[in-house]
Design a protein around this motif. Sequence first.
Motif: not given
Lengths: 99, 625
Positions: B232, B320, B323-325, B327, B331-333, B433-438
């Motif tokens: 970060l 990545f 994402d949590r911040i 989220g 918002l999505h990652g 929300g929409e999953p974060f998958m990347l």
Amino acid sequence: MTLVSTLDRATIALGDARVGFRGRIAALDMTRAPAAGLPPSELERRLLELGFVEGAAVELLHQGLFGGDPIAVRVAATTIALRRREAMAVVVSQQDPQP
Amino acid sequence: MNVAVDLAPVVTLVGNPNCGKTALFNALTGSRQKVANYPGVTVEKKTGRVVTPTGRTLDVVDLPGTYSLRARSPDEEITRDVVLGKLASERAPDLIVCVADASNLRLAIRLALELKHVGRPVLMSLNMMDIAKKRGIDIDLEALSRELGIPVVASVAVRRGGIDRLMQALDERTARLEPAGTADWRAPDAAALRNAQREADRVLRVAIRNAGKLDPGTARADQVLLHPVGGLIILLAILFVMFQAVFAWAQPAMNLISDGFTWLGVQAAALPLPEIIRSFLKDGLISGVGSVIVFLPQIVILFLFILLLEDLGYMARAAFLMDRIMGGAGLHGRAFIPLLSSFACAIPGIMATRVIDDRRDRLTTILVAPLMTCSARIPVYTLIISAFVPDTKVWGFVGLQGLVMFGLYAAGITGALAVSFVAKRFFWRTTAGEPFMLELPDYKIPQARSLAMGVTARALAFLKRAGTTILSMMILIWVLASFPQPPEGAAGPAINYSLAAKIGHAIEPVTRPLGFNWQINVALIPGMAAREVAVGALGTIYAVDAGEGAREKIGKALAGQWSLGTALALLVWYVFAPQCASTLAVIRRETGGWRWMAVTFFYMLALAYAAAFATFQIAHAAGAG
């Protein structure tokens, strides 16, 4: 070694695994990820499309700062980032010790 | 040549994200490619011409990266329909080239198996063979081709001669085009995907050794770059360097451009022409074009950074880490990339939201993207800050002016997070929300040529916009500010008698609580075409000649005319106000209707009015009004 492999080893959800975990995917079970952001059939297809298939080797490589989320998982030959919430659907078993 | 040019066979490139498809497309088509106005990375559909070694012309289509033809987002619907030949405006592909990263074949092989069901000839191009070889991944091309049942050729898109074999294969395969076979593709269900991936894994075992080895360089880099805390900190440091570069490095080039237009203006003013035409050339045309083109260096530098991070493979890591911040604010990652692009300009940022699968997540991102401080706000900010904020240091080393600038950026980001939080909670009323998958791709060394092409495309898109919308608005403001002309012997600046002054006076009662005078109102109108135009407009209204040190002179004029409260209120207004017609137009296009454009316009207007009102009233009460 033979003793270990003949035992029915306990499985855990990938979403509960720690960094450094190595194992194989035993099953995809959507009922174990009720908090996922997608309907079960769609979540299963997305996981499959990213290579989460029964038998594939997995290793948990990294995790985020807050709540250890999201996680970066090595699935066979690819690294995938996902949240623990969805990773709950991936049931994994500890890998045999490397010879 | 026996093939008419307009009937050239269509070759369509399909592949996973990050497979090097764009590099291959660039290598094939070179400069003979057409890109849409505001291209985002792999978001726009691009077409180009290839002339094969035997002189055959082919039309190559580059599609967004995908894991399956199954469409889950607007992006993937385009991919699916083009591949299946279902898109009315496009010719169906005569040959599908499945582009695959040779060092990451597992998912690509499943995609290739799926593509075989489309009923068109398929060819696999194994890209980045050099990297695979270096990593000790041993691929038996013949076995792979035999097991897959399609021809396979190796390529290295980024090396001279690296696509010779692919060219040859394209030549042979398009020389005798096979008729379209039976298309039995159906969107696969879980069982079909599972079987296909098992088959792909079988092919992989037969044809490849060492397929699963983790790239040691990537593994080492990620130990640092994906470290929960260190990662970060590095991300913040990268962002800091990026914005520093935009401000500092661009300055010499901006000065050069500004001086060039000043010189042109002086030349035009000396021409033996009637006064009104000279005024039009100098104050309308030349200063109008100049005030826009001066931002080109900043836009080039910013896009250079964004494309560099994208090509490096770092953008997925940034998503990545964030994402949590993100989220936490709903918002999505994946929204990180569009929102970061919005710091350059909301238009490419909004277009880049196509990578977000879920419609609600995508709409939320589009709603807040215009709140990111785009480069067009910079001239307005710097002008007002340098005129009203003293150039002193706080705590001994931090410049106060820079601190105020940082505060304006922070206000935009905070506003965006707050709006998305409210939208998520009260608008959509959803929690999950929409999953974060990347996929996190291996790090790659960016190619200078590909970077240059990407930056050029964006610079041209900006210049085109500058040359059309913004220039015509600058001419309009000159007309509004010049006519009707003042009566003979009238006192005061000529603009006080113009149409522009009448408009400014008419809306003054509405803007008075914000501390805005009629001159500001006049500047805000053309500022709708593009925010930066307001600077030139203020210059015209306060009768400042464009030319040597024009910006300093405008600043001086403002410092003499406005109170600090007015200046601060205008800055705050610019953080939130929907001051950009192009952004609104893009929102309309991307969301397919007026509804979301109207929502964006009115919520931003309300936010800007409330914030500017509060700022001015507080400053006024504190004695700065």
